[in-house]
Design a protein around this motif. Structure first.
Motif, PDB file in Angstrom:
ATOM      1  N   ASP A 168      -3.695   7.136   8.065  1.00 32.63           N
ATOM      2  CA  ASP A 168      -4.359   8.921   7.326  1.00 32.63           C
ATOM      3  C   ASP A 168      -4.532   8.233   5.431  1.00 32.63           C
ATOM      4  O   ASP A 168      -5.252   9.322   4.978  1.00 32.63           O
ATOM      5  CB  ASP A 168      -3.558   9.721   7.355  1.00 32.63           C
ATOM      6  N   MET A 169      -3.547   7.822   5.545  1.00 32.67           N
ATOM      7  CA  MET A 169      -3.617   7.513   3.737  1.00 32.67           C
ATOM      8  C   MET A 169      -4.451   6.686   3.705  1.00 32.67           C
ATOM      9  O   MET A 169      -5.065   6.647   2.043  1.00 32.67           O
ATOM     10  CB  MET A 169      -2.226   6.605   3.785  1.00 32.67           C
ATOM     11  N   LEU A 223       0.850  -1.695  -0.144  1.00 34.20           N
ATOM     12  CA  LEU A 223      -0.607  -0.298   0.658  1.00 34.20           C
ATOM     13  C   LEU A 223       0.958   0.993  -0.268  1.00 34.20           C
ATOM     14  O   LEU A 223       1.862   0.919   1.064  1.00 34.20           O
ATOM     15  CB  LEU A 223      -0.604  -0.215   1.133  1.00 34.20           C
ATOM     16  N   PHE A 224       0.637   2.085  -1.264  1.00 37.18           N
ATOM     17  CA  PHE A 224       1.118   3.434  -1.142  1.00 37.18           C
ATOM     18  C   PHE A 224       3.064   3.652  -0.975  1.00 37.18           C
ATOM     19  O   PHE A 224       3.466   4.374  -1.210  1.00 37.18           O
ATOM     20  CB  PHE A 224       1.153   4.217   0.371  1.00 37.18           C
ATOM     21  N   SER A 225       3.055   1.760  -2.411  1.00 41.61           N
ATOM     22  CA  SER A 225       4.358   2.084  -3.087  1.00 41.61           C
ATOM     23  C   SER A 225       4.178   3.445  -4.157  1.00 41.61           C
ATOM     24  O   SER A 225       3.046   3.875  -4.916  1.00 41.61           O
ATOM     25  CB  SER A 225       4.986   1.255  -3.037  1.00 41.61           C
ATOM     26  N   PHE A 281       1.340   0.988  -6.170  1.00 39.86           N
ATOM     27  CA  PHE A 281       0.036   1.413  -5.876  1.00 39.86           C
ATOM     28  C   PHE A 281      -1.090   2.633  -5.963  1.00 39.86           C
ATOM     29  O   PHE A 281      -1.622   3.278  -6.109  1.00 39.86           O
ATOM     30  CB  PHE A 281      -0.184   1.125  -4.517  1.00 39.86           C
ATOM     31  N   LEU A 282       0.343   4.265  -6.401  1.00 39.75           N
ATOM     32  CA  LEU A 282       0.069   4.664  -6.429  1.00 39.75           C
ATOM     33  C   LEU A 282      -0.493   5.445  -7.718  1.00 39.75           C
ATOM     34  O   LEU A 282      -1.549   6.234  -7.783  1.00 39.75           O
ATOM     35  CB  LEU A 282       0.825   5.980  -5.917  1.00 39.75           C
ATOM     36  N   PHE A 283       0.573   4.923  -8.406  1.00 39.44           N
ATOM     37  CA  PHE A 283      -0.003   4.663  -9.794  1.00 39.44           C
ATOM     38  C   PHE A 283      -1.086   3.976 -10.169  1.00 39.44           C
ATOM     39  O   PHE A 283      -1.626   4.208 -11.122  1.00 39.44           O
ATOM     40  CB  PHE A 283       1.116   4.316 -11.011  1.00 39.44           C
ATOM     41  N   PHE A 284      -1.212   2.857  -9.845  1.00 41.55           N
ATOM     42  CA  PHE A 284      -2.293   1.903 -10.148  1.00 41.55           C
ATOM     43  C   PHE A 284      -4.027   2.640  -9.168  1.00 41.55           C
ATOM     44  O   PHE A 284      -4.404   2.467  -9.944  1.00 41.55           O
ATOM     45  CB  PHE A 284      -2.535   0.535  -9.190  1.00 41.55           C
ATOM     46  N   PHE A 285      -3.680   3.281  -7.929  1.00 36.76           N
ATOM     47  CA  PHE A 285      -4.650   4.238  -7.873  1.00 36.76           C
ATOM     48  C   PHE A 285      -5.110   5.127  -8.867  1.00 36.76           C
ATOM     49  O   PHE A 285      -6.568   5.202  -8.420  1.00 36.76           O
ATOM     50  CB  PHE A 285      -3.988   4.535  -6.018  1.00 36.76           C
TER      51      PHE A 285
END
Lengths: 503, 322
Positions: A247-248, A5-7, A10-14
């Motif tokens: 928070d994230m 989570l939050f790699s 992941f951020l790209f996927f999100f």
């Protein structure tokens, strides 16, 4: 394959999910999230565990429908018991199977040694959700969800599945069903939370981990002063890591139109342990309160008559024993090691002690205020004491064994005699150990912790990113940019995993 | 939603511009540093070194080969471009960069790490090279090790996360030393380590942690580097000298196939007409007082070693002249 989570991945996927989520039309939003959640679960687990997930969802769905529709109280109760027993058994099987694979323990920590079967990601959190859902349906607080897909998303929501928050069905299920339209304010609030969470995780927690981890892995190699610093740093590392994660997750959920519960509310400013547990890991502590502590207290109060205990008031006895049992279970839930048992026991004992000494403490408080005029000082003293009790308990939470915990406690006051050694041991005890740690890093970590404390002190109980709500745009944008660049410059991006994922 | 994306794009654009400005300021400041590690890299970049005898290698080159002693005895101007934590691939990239900007040395002392035969999986302290990635030779050499290096060359914002605490500390130390006109802590790239001998507790710890000893190999990538190194020396008419520097006897005894490694380098040197000076049997290796850890000589050890190496080189050159 693994998606932290939050790699960056992941951020790209999100980002892609975000676009698709608002692009496909509102009717298909929850279906897309369900697909995402199941995919997330599948890629982060062994493929066989998809069957475990399917079984948990299917069984819980079927049983709660039956609980909801049964007219007989005894059948409803029987179905509830079956549901709880099955789910607790699944949890015990995966979490404590090693107990039966390896000979039972010496005094050294692992209550059981690592077994061949790995724990499916987020199983504990999912089981908590299933139990609270079944109980709530049984108590008729909510109606059983009739749509399997919606229910499956409630249990497997990819943002919550690895470490919570442990959302209640009453709060989350209606959100799953409702159609989401994009809200600018909510999305901005979500981004703020993500930024603040990233800062806490990568700039604070990960930097502190560089100091804490080596010390707690072999405390015997370090002096008392280093052990003290590591213990304080640990308290902030745990807080920044877990609250940063929350928070994230909450921020990402807001971007998708979901409102997840707050899990932390400046816990280290609590004036008592009972208050601490209303501010730390709130969704877990309220779960424990509603589904363990209160039923246990009620059961005990039905069995213990007021006059049956001569040495202590019955309500104190009920409260104390329920608190101890609840926290012992919370300790064991955290992990299969004696250290967690002791950690849970300590918190149970703290609560029991505070209940037993309520009257004398009240008297002492009155005396301090009336005779010494310590009205303003008293809350500070209470906060300091409470923080230190919690920090003390974290030693057991983090140490690798009981022996290590005891070593730390026994040696925290063994200070070196000369000042230069003290400074060296505080700032960089690893100088001869080739860990790449520097005094500069220590200074940065300390500074970040101080800033973090100041921010917490200034915003008692409120969420820090919300402070910016009413500020002028220049101030808001400056704050975003300072936080973003501080994150990039001071962030330690070596570790992307979160501490609470392991539980 | 348009408003949201506009704001997001604005935030990213401002961040991007700010990161360019920060990077420009940082690189500008770095290029002005004349002391320490950045001082050495700047000297290479500006083409100010032009030494007759050049020392290449990893941390063993960096802390063991004293140019003052070497040039005092040999009479050749000497400079040390040894880089802490570098493998053969990085050393070769830096050497190519050096040759691109400076005149070729007459003699090149290449320190050989017996245990350095594995391919580098990453670049140690990569931020050091970021201000100089504009040099094609350096960039090409380094990007063979780190495939994502292009991101750092072309996306300044990613560099901010790359500039970790080591960078911040090193940068500030060098900048302040420069501003305050403090004496350089390096002498022509050489870093003297005036620490006491090997700590017995550390020694016991290493022996315990690696009871089975070490087994080394030389990967095809390092063999390719060596071949590249030889052709580079031929192209620039440089006389290369391989040096296997002293290591503490306790550590050498833990190397199960050290003799195989040494004989590989010996065979390679003979096949390519390169001189090899091997200190495996040197008395320096026997004294713990000459080392500050198993593989690094301290200032005293470095002084003894550099003097002996210079004597050997001079004798070799005189012999050949006769």
């Amino acid at each position: 394959m693994n998606w932290d989570l939050f790699s960056l991945e992941f951020l790209f996927f999100f980002a892609l999910l975000f676009l698709a989520y608002y692009g496909i039309g509102r009717r298909f939003q929850w279906q897309l999230l369900l697909l995402t959640s199941l995919t997330f679960y599948a890629v982060n687990n062994r493929w066989e565990y998809s069957f475990v997930l399917a079984s948990i969802i299917g069984l819980a769905f079927f049983l709660t429908i039956q609980i909801g529709s049964a007219t007989s109280v005894s059948i409803r109760r029987l179905l509830l018991v079956i549901s709880i027993v099955i789910n607790v058994s699944i949890l015990l099987f995966f979490k404590y199977l090693h107990l039966f694979q390896e000979p039972l323990i010496s005094n050294n920590t692992p209550l059981f040694t690592a077994g061949a079967i790995a724990m499916p990601l987020g199983l504990s959190y999912m089981i908590f959700k299933v139990i609270s859902y079944a109980v709530d349906v049984y108590r008729k607080r909510i109606r059983a969800e009739a749509r399997l897909g919606v229910f499956a998303l409630y249990l497997s929501f990819f943002l919550e599945v690895s470490s919570g928050p442990i959302d209640r069905a009453k709060a989350l299920l209606p959100q799953v069903s409702s159609l989401k339209s994009f809200s600018y304010d909510r999305a901005i609030s979500g981004l703020r939370l993500i930024l603040w969470g990233l800062f806490k995780k990568f700039a604070i927690a990960n930097n502190l981990a560089l100091y804490v981890n080596p010390v707690f892995e072999s405390p015997q190699s370090y002096n008392g002063i280093t052990l003290i610093v590591a213990t304080y740093f640990l308290a902030f590392q745990l807080y920044a890591d877990f609250s940063g994660y929350t928070d994230m997750v909450r921020g990402a959920a807001q971007l998708l139109g979901y409102e997840l519960p707050q899990n932390f509310a400046t816990p280290y400013l609590s004036k008592s342990i009972s208050e601490f547990w209303t501010r730390w890991h709130i969704t877990l502590s309220t779960w424990l309160r509603d589904y363990l502590f209160l039923p246990l207290s009620n059961a005990l109060s039905r069995r213990i008559k007021a006059e049956s205990l001569s040495f202590v008031q019955s309500d104190v006895a009920i409260y104390s024993s329920s608190a101890i049992v609840t926290f012992l279970i919370a300790g064991v839930w955290h992990g299969s090691a004696w250290t967690f048992v002791v950690w849970g026991l300590l918190h149970g004992l703290f609560l029991a002690f505070s209940s037993m000494t309520r009257k004398p403490r009240k008297l002492l408080r009155r005396t301090l205020i009336n005779k010494l005029g310590a009205k303003k000082l008293l809350p500070v003293i209470q906060t300091v004491i409470c923080f230190h009790l919690v920090a003390f308990s974290w030693i057991f939470f983090r140490a690798s064994s009981i022996d290590d915990s005891l070593y730390i406690i026994e040696n925290v006051f063994s200070l070196p005699s000369d000042l230069s050694t003290v400074i060296q041991d505080v700032a960089n005890p690893f100088e001869n150990r080739n860990l790449g740690y520097t005094k500069y890093l220590f200074a940065i970590s300390t500074l970040l912790v101080i800033l973090f404390c100041v921010a917490e002190l200034m915003n008692k109980g409120r969420e820090i990113p919300k402070i910016l709500d009413h500020e002028r745009s220049v101030i808001r944008w400056s704050a975003y940019l300072i936080l973003f660049f501080s994150l990039l410059i001071f962030g330690e991006f070596g570790s992307k995993s979160f501490i609470y994922v392991q539980f | 939603m348009r408003r949201f994306f506009n704001k997001l794009a604005l935030f990213l654009a401002i961040s991007f511009l700010l990161s360019i400005l920060i990077q420009l300021a940082l690189f500008g400041a770095i290029r002005k540093i004349s002391v320490g590690d950045f001082g050495v890299l700047n000297a290479i970049s500006r083409g100010d070194v032009n030494a007759e005898m050049l020392i290449c290698g990893s941390s063993r080159a960096y802390v063991q080969y004293d140019p003052e002693i070497l040039e005092g005895i040999s009479g050749l101007s000497c400079y040390n471009i040894g880089i802490n934590g570098s493998g053969m691939e990085v050393q070769l990239a830096v050497l190519k960069w050096y040759l691109d900007k400076n005149t070729a040395p007459r003699v090149l002392l290449q320190n050989i790490d017996v245990f350095g035969g594995e391919k580098s999986s990453s670049i140690y302290q990569p931020y050091r090279y970021l201000p100089y990635l504009g040099n094609r030779e350096l960039y090409r050499g380094l990007s063979r090790i780190d495939k994502k290096l292009w991101i750092h060359r072309f996306l300044p914002i990613s560099n901010l996360a790359y500039f970790n605490e080591d960078f911040q500390k090193g940068f500030m130390k060098d900048v302040f030393a420069d501003i305050a006109n403090k004496p350089d802590y390096l002498y022509k790239g050489y870093s003297s380590r005036p620490r006491s001998g090997i700590d017995r507790i550390n020694e016991e710890m290493v022996l315990k942690d690696h009871a089975a000893g070490f087994h080394y190999r030389i990967s095809p990538e390092i063999q390719a580097c060596l071949a590249d190194f030889v052709s580079l020396c031929r192209e620039h008419e440089i006389r290369p000298v391989f040096v296997i520097a002293p290591e503490y006897i306790g550590f050498m005894n833990m190397q199960n196939n050290r003799s195989d490694m040494v004989s590989f380098y010996r065979t390679f040197s003979e096949a390519n007409g390169i001189d090899l000076i091997d200190y495996s049997e040197s008395e320096i290796c026997l004294s713990r007082d000459y080392f500050y850890n198993f593989t690094h000589l301290n200032a005293e050890g470095s002084r003894v070693f550099s003097k002996d190496l210079a004597d050997k080189l001079v004798r070799k050159i005189e012999c050949e002249a006769r």
